[in-house]
Write a protein that holds these residues in place. Sequence first.
Motif, PDB file in Angstrom:
ATOM      1  N   UNK A 100       0.785  -1.223   0.000  1.00  0.00           N
ATOM      2  CA  UNK A 100       0.000   0.000   0.000  1.00  0.00           C
ATOM      3  C   UNK A 100       0.811   1.263   0.000  1.00  0.00           C
ATOM      4  N   UNK A 101       2.139   1.166  -0.076  1.00  0.00           N
ATOM      5  CA  UNK A 101       2.978   2.358  -0.036  1.00  0.00           C
ATOM      6  C   UNK A 101       2.740   3.211  -1.267  1.00  0.00           C
ATOM      7  N   UNK A 102       2.547   4.510  -1.112  1.00  0.00           N
ATOM      8  CA  UNK A 102       2.278   5.369  -2.265  1.00  0.00           C
ATOM      9  C   UNK A 102       3.339   5.224  -3.348  1.00  0.00           C
ATOM     10  N   UNK A 103       2.892   4.907  -4.541  1.00  0.00           N
ATOM     11  CA  UNK A 103       3.712   4.755  -5.742  1.00  0.00           C
ATOM     12  C   UNK A 103       4.708   3.599  -5.630  1.00  0.00           C
ATOM     13  N   UNK A 104       4.514   2.721  -4.673  1.00  0.00           N
ATOM     14  CA  UNK A 104       5.339   1.523  -4.555  1.00  0.00           C
ATOM     15  C   UNK A 104       4.426   0.371  -4.155  1.00  0.00           C
ATOM     16  N   UNK A 105       3.318   0.235  -4.904  1.00  0.00           N
ATOM     17  CA  UNK A 105       2.248  -0.665  -4.509  1.00  0.00           C
ATOM     18  C   UNK A 105       2.527  -2.132  -4.820  1.00  0.00           C
ATOM     19  N   UNK A 106       3.656  -2.421  -5.457  1.00  0.00           N
ATOM     20  CA  UNK A 106       4.010  -3.808  -5.817  1.00  0.00           C
ATOM     21  C   UNK A 106       2.861  -4.495  -6.557  1.00  0.00           C
ATOM     22  N   UNK A 107       2.242  -3.755  -7.464  1.00  0.00           N
ATOM     23  CA  UNK A 107       1.138  -4.340  -8.203  1.00  0.00           C
ATOM     24  C   UNK A 107       1.672  -5.083  -9.424  1.00  0.00           C
ATOM     25  N   UNK A 108       0.898  -6.046  -9.850  1.00  0.00           N
ATOM     26  CA  UNK A 108       1.206  -6.769 -11.084  1.00  0.00           C
ATOM     27  C   UNK A 108      -0.082  -6.927 -11.872  1.00  0.00           C
ATOM     28  N   UNK A 109       0.062  -7.033 -13.172  1.00  0.00           N
ATOM     29  CA  UNK A 109      -1.097  -7.146 -14.034  1.00  0.00           C
ATOM     30  C   UNK A 109      -0.835  -8.240 -15.061  1.00  0.00           C
ATOM     31  N   UNK A 110      -1.818  -9.094 -15.255  1.00  0.00           N
ATOM     32  CA  UNK A 110      -1.684 -10.165 -16.240  1.00  0.00           C
ATOM     33  C   UNK A 110      -2.986 -10.283 -17.026  1.00  0.00           C
ATOM     34  N   UNK A 111      -2.849 -10.699 -18.271  1.00  0.00           N
ATOM     35  CA  UNK A 111      -3.989 -10.869 -19.169  1.00  0.00           C
ATOM     36  C   UNK A 111      -3.970 -12.305 -19.674  1.00  0.00           C
ATOM     37  N   UNK A 112      -4.970 -13.066 -19.266  1.00  0.00           N
ATOM     38  CA  UNK A 112      -4.982 -14.499 -19.550  1.00  0.00           C
ATOM     39  C   UNK A 112      -3.668 -15.136 -19.093  1.00  0.00           C
ATOM     40  N   UNK A 113      -3.209 -14.673 -17.945  1.00  0.00           N
ATOM     41  CA  UNK A 113      -2.011 -15.162 -17.257  1.00  0.00           C
ATOM     42  C   UNK A 113      -0.713 -14.828 -17.983  1.00  0.00           C
ATOM     43  N   UNK A 114      -0.733 -13.845 -18.855  1.00  0.00           N
ATOM     44  CA  UNK A 114       0.463 -13.368 -19.535  1.00  0.00           C
ATOM     45  C   UNK A 114       0.624 -11.872 -19.251  1.00  0.00           C
ATOM     46  N   UNK A 115       1.843 -11.382 -19.386  1.00  0.00           N
ATOM     47  CA  UNK A 115       2.103  -9.965 -19.175  1.00  0.00           C
ATOM     48  C   UNK A 115       1.814  -9.191 -20.453  1.00  0.00           C
ATOM     49  N   UNK A 116       0.812  -8.315 -20.435  1.00  0.00           N
ATOM     50  CA  UNK A 116       0.447  -7.618 -21.682  1.00  0.00           C
ATOM     51  C   UNK A 116       1.389  -6.467 -21.996  1.00  0.00           C
ATOM     52  N   UNK A 117       1.463  -6.154 -23.277  1.00  0.00           N
ATOM     53  CA  UNK A 117       2.163  -4.959 -23.735  1.00  0.00           C
ATOM     54  C   UNK A 117       1.254  -3.757 -23.492  1.00  0.00           C
ATOM     55  N   UNK A 118       1.791  -2.691 -22.927  1.00  0.00           N
ATOM     56  CA  UNK A 118       1.004  -1.493 -22.661  1.00  0.00           C
ATOM     57  C   UNK A 118       1.167  -0.513 -23.813  1.00  0.00           C
ATOM     58  N   UNK A 119       0.039  -0.103 -24.368  1.00  0.00           N
ATOM     59  CA  UNK A 119       0.011   0.872 -25.448  1.00  0.00           C
ATOM     60  C   UNK A 119      -0.692   2.125 -24.959  1.00  0.00           C
ATOM     61  N   UNK A 120      -0.148   3.274 -25.269  1.00  0.00           N
ATOM     62  CA  UNK A 120      -0.821   4.540 -25.018  1.00  0.00           C
ATOM     63  C   UNK A 120      -1.021   5.221 -26.361  1.00  0.00           C
TER      64      UNK A 120
END
Length: 943
Positions: A100-120
Amino acid sequence: MVSYIKSLFLPYCFLTVFAAYGRNVPAPGKPGARTFAPDTSGADSLTVLKQLIYFQTPGKLSTSSASSAEGSDFARTPVMSYPLALGGRLPGLNVIQGNGQPLNESWSISLRNQTPLILIDGIPRSVTEIGIEEIESVTVLNDAVATAMLGIRGSGGALSVITKKGISGKQQISVNVQTGFQRSLENLVSRPLGSYQYALLYNEALKNDGLPAETYGFGQTALEGYRSGSDPFKYPDVNWADQVLKNSSMFARYNINTSGGNRFVRYFVNLEHVSQDGILKTSDINKYSTNASAKGYFARSNVDLNLTDHLSAGIYIQGRIINTNEPGNNGTANLFSSVTTTPGNAYPVYNENGTYAGLARFQNNIVGQNISSGYSQGNIRTVLSDFYLKRDLEDFLPGMWIKARASFFSSLRENITRNKTFAVFEQTGVSASGSPTYMQYSSNSLQANTNGINFQNRSDFEELSLGYSKELNRHGIDAVLLANRDNLVNGSNLPYTIQGIAGHTSYNYDQKYLLEISFAYNGANRYPNNGGFRYGFFPAAGLGWIVSRENFMKSVTWLNHLKLYGSYGKTGQDKGAYYTYQQIFSTSPGAIFGSSAGTVTTAEEAFLANPAVTWEKAKKLNIGVEGSLLDNKLSFSTEYYSNRFSDLSIVRGTSNGLLGIDYPNENIGRERYNGWETQIKWQQKKARSGYFISFNASFQDSKLLYNAEAFQKYDWMKHTGQRVDQAFGYIAEGLFQSDAEIAGHATIEGYKPQPGDIKYKDLNNDGLINQYDQTAIGARKPTVLLGSFLGFTWRNLDFTALLQGKMNRYVNLSGNSYWEFQNNGSGQAFENHLNRWTPATAGTASYPRLSTGTGPQDGSVNNWVTSSFWVRQGNYLRLKSVELGYKIPVRFAGGGIKSVRIYTNGLNLYTISSKTFGDADPENYSGSYPIQKIFNLGVNVQL
């Protein structure tokens, strides 16, 4: 600060090309998580996304797998990293927050159990902290048709963020202010034992280990001192979490944006400030803050221009400044580690003379560590600029266009560390005069000031594309062919460049029969062949049938839309080999030949090269059905997928000691993932009221097909054929209750168990418990992700709520925050240890006999190994966010104000979880910085 951000814009005004985000595209296709707010873009998110990444097929006419969440649904979620607002909103998307530390939330994100490419805006980015009010939508791309054009970066899927753009019309100004307070969700740090209970359990553990408590533990005088609290300096009872953590802290976000335009220019400008305070206590002895906090300043300007009747252009610029702060000397993480491992009776906070207390084995007083060790700051600076030019070729061929785009990105993080040390004293006795005497273990030091660039990267992206879009009678076609180059320089590494060509063609007949073909031919410069580039070909195709447009369906008036679709293709995943095909040698003197006193320089492999290194590959099958009925009140979609991954980069499981060097990573692994995803939504709206409820669920299973594992004597020991990342260990059969039961059970190799120890299953029935009795433990069933988004409007009142859940989830409880007396027998103990085995509690105990990890009968040798005893069910359902708003009628708003909306919202408000966690948070159940529960109050003014 605002002027500084504005100054960042000028040097980076470069042009980049997008596909036009056509406002004449048909209405939304696939159902997504949406509110009743009108779609100001004039097109569904999937359509806008596809136009940004090269092709223009509307969602209803697509065969690909994609789902989206509108930015308006989560714009007021009190987070700084936007992925934290996505959990539960989109099927197949798993967001985990471990801190829960601000900007150090140790979050992870997976899409169908794979790491997605982030597009902006269609360009690969690594940025996950942007102004959340500038987000138009977030879309996940799952299947091969949707990601084949990404080539060697498409196997993990993609998470695409579309930022807001200007529209033709009168200027609109939005001002949004929100502020709130945070409270920590409970974790095991919140439940340490008091000194008296700790001392009793420690003595008990010593006895269990075969050591005399009188010598190594606490005598009766000490026990009475802890119980009575008569002398807090000699017999302290300190709750260290209470000493350094606050009950609440503040969160605030301030935003102003404006948009508008005409037939010549359209613009969207956004300025945003986010401030998140930490939960660490501070002190007036400092003129600076030692709290863990973060502040973010974000600015974006998106401008689109019609230069002539045939030529358009755009400049999209974003800048961000993020400042973090925390205590010195390894910061917040080190502080929480000390809280977890330090018992309450170790030492008092202060000695009688006001100095920091400590011991020989606890020389870093936790309160001093928090407020007297200086502070550390992190400063992140980022500038992102996109530029595009588009020219239609109507005078050459109606429907054809050409466009070019370029993008530039630069980011760095500077750390400023101002550390110092403080003196710690242990009271050792009383002098002849009656005053206390002390032993000093550390001393005060002047503040040491250092700074340096911790991280920096920059990238440039260039692309040229040629497209064609036309509808002729019953035939519709969209096609694009492009060439692009993405170059990234990360720190001191050599440039990492991906380049190639890609294309997409979409054809429909009578908007009824659908065909899509995508491909990419690209490569990276970190592989051998062709002067440093090796290229791969990644094709994909999809078919679709809109059944509802058939003549035989016209009589089915309750069905508005029904589509069957499927796709299959090949994608790649680059693991960044970084020239590992080149054999590197290291030299060092050390060999002596004959009687010479000198040495001869020798050479050896620095690592073992892999000349055949390549990217990973995936073959993806996706089949789905979507529809809407009852005047589009009910919409649904269901998909089945089967993804086979090959050439995975792994190290062989059979290591040869004679080789003298580790095996390299090789492209030999194989895995399979398959599952179901479904989403369903009911919505109904009347003149002044409406409501909606949506639900999504994802079911995924996996299988390890090949990983070159070492020979296993028994089938139950094999990892191959099990779930990917399957945990292995002993199967626990409860606790030994008596010496007689121990005598009748298999012998534990190298250990003589005691009553209260964990009993393990003898799988091979050889009468011996050893490595041959280890097998798969924990999760065996498909992982299930759940989400539900619901809400209503009634007159000027609106309400939304988001629920997020996980099933068939298992966690392994271990380490400093769960096992007793860690840190070489000097660590903390917690409330769960009160349920330990004793002769009196043998029938109800849920925890083995206690051990300090020392002594001739050390129970940790047996009880702290990986086994099913510590693997527990981790299911939970969380009320992730809630918002209630009221729009003040215009007649009360005042001149020039279009609307005023006041609202209150909350994050992480309530959680139902398995009894594994008790009242502790199921995502952060260890002793790290707790996740925050946030309550907000805000106002939005539209001008």
